[in-house]
Enzyme design. Sequence first.
Site, PDB file in Angstrom:
ATOM      1  N   LYS A 178     -10.279  -7.667   7.796  1.00  0.00           N
ATOM      2  CA  LYS A 178     -10.998  -7.949   9.039  1.00  0.00           C
ATOM      3  C   LYS A 178     -10.747  -6.794   9.989  1.00  0.00           C
ATOM      4  O   LYS A 178      -9.673  -6.199   9.990  1.00  0.00           O
ATOM      5  CB  LYS A 178     -10.537  -9.271   9.661  1.00  0.00           C
ATOM      6  CG  LYS A 178      -9.101  -9.258  10.164  1.00  0.00           C
ATOM      7  CD  LYS A 178      -8.762 -10.525  10.896  1.00  0.00           C
ATOM      8  CE  LYS A 178      -7.307 -10.551  11.357  1.00  0.00           C
ATOM      9  NZ  LYS A 178      -7.067  -9.846  12.634  1.00  0.00           N
ATOM     10  N   HIS A 189       0.824  -1.205   0.000  1.00  0.00           N
ATOM     11  CA  HIS A 189       0.000   0.000   0.000  1.00  0.00           C
ATOM     12  C   HIS A 189       0.861   1.259   0.000  1.00  0.00           C
ATOM     13  O   HIS A 189       0.578   2.218  -0.728  1.00  0.00           O
ATOM     14  CB  HIS A 189      -0.934   0.015   1.215  1.00  0.00           C
ATOM     15  CG  HIS A 189      -2.222  -0.689   0.969  1.00  0.00           C
ATOM     16  ND1 HIS A 189      -2.336  -2.056   0.985  1.00  0.00           N
ATOM     17  CD2 HIS A 189      -3.460  -0.218   0.680  1.00  0.00           C
ATOM     18  CE1 HIS A 189      -3.595  -2.395   0.717  1.00  0.00           C
ATOM     19  NE2 HIS A 189      -4.300  -1.306   0.542  1.00  0.00           N
TER      20      HIS A 189
END
Lengths: 280, 190
Positions: free
Chosen positions: B107, B42
């Site tokens: 999650k 990222h």
Amino acid sequence: MRDIYVSEIVEAVQGLCIEANCDIGDDVLKALGAAMEVEESEQGREAIRQIIENNMIARDDLIPACQDTGLAVVFVELGQEVHIAGGSLCDAINEGVRRGYVGGYLRKSVVRDPLRRENTGDNTPAFIHISVVPGDRLTITVAPKGAGSENMSAIAMLPPSAGEDGVKEFVIETVRRAGPNPCPPVIVGVGIGGTFEGAAILAKRALLRPLGERNSDSFYAGMEDELLRRINDLGIGPQGFGGRVTALAVHIEVMPCHIASLPVAVNLNCHASRHKTITL
Amino acid sequence: MKMEVGPVKLTTPLEDSDVAKLRAGDQVRIYGCIYTARDAAHARLVRLIKECRPLPFSLDGQVIYYAGPAPARPGMVVGPCGPTTSYRMDAYAPTLIEHGLKGMIGKGSRGEAVKDAIRRHKAVYLAAVGGAAALLSRRVHACELVAYEDLGPEAIYRLQVEDFPAVVVNDIYGGDLYEAGLQRYKRGAV
């Protein structure tokens, strides 16, 4: 003195790393089955169903239940009449971890330096806690620990006046703040007393206790029951989707402490509670 | 409450109309390509965007899976590949959403900036079951390295998935399964 050769230790640790990651204990499966009985939330039940199926696949196919195969936390009970022959105990444990993680297709999740973050490539070093005990046996427990739940763990140096209620509030608040992040249903390891570092190690040791076993002191067993009920009343539920089962168990371990201190450490473990033990 | 109608089938890449029909709490099954990326990948993607340089794959309509698989055993397509905790990607996700990303699978809770970007740019945040890595790996039928091999488990892989189970956490209407679940199931003053 009894000789134990480092080659035996290497082989034992290698096997424990693989077994711990692929074979989630029957105590956990039983607790998950019981959770399925009481869970009311539809999403929560689906999560538990997937977790149970996952653990059966992992066991049958000998693949890790979770991709985060963790840091290798190793507890050693070294009998004082044991002589480690042919090399160093810690080197042997690290070699076992290296072989287990490289040869066993486990993920390498260790960086050499906390800020410069270069992967060591073989999941070493292990994080080793050694106790010297009477006797001529060597007991090794490998407890791989993932970061998702480790990152949500916490420690507090409470004033003694905080007492029992202060300890309970801190434990519940730690689970509440963690929310869905540590992969609930969790196992809550609580270390009360000792020193700053002692409480943390105690909390980690508490996670090794088989699910279903309570503290042998009825005072603390009662506190475990109360905390489990209050944590499950939070409503976080499996995976944080909402529901009745946020934790499978609360395990408390205690030790003496300073007259001016009340240390409390909470080490959270995801549902993939992994630890295997061998005695040589 | 909606009637129980079974999981929603989602085929990637996603359109606005796909995410518009999703509500927090819906079970989905994903088909098509998804891309793995974690913290380090990222950081690199966002740096490329800031430097106006091309990305290793187009974000348009795509879904990123926050996952770093364990190694595959010989004969397996992919190693165990469950979701990792999403908040670590919160610093980067809004930029990717602004540049076309439609879905994220991970999650755990997201920050307000991510939820806001989901609403404004019509995206969705889905949760897979953390720790169900062995089961999820069976829903992956191909795995191809896309970029950043040097990152090891943190490299970007294109996964071809079928019947990949997830649940909608944050939808474009501001729905949040974690908040709703907590409100519904919490008991008294704990």
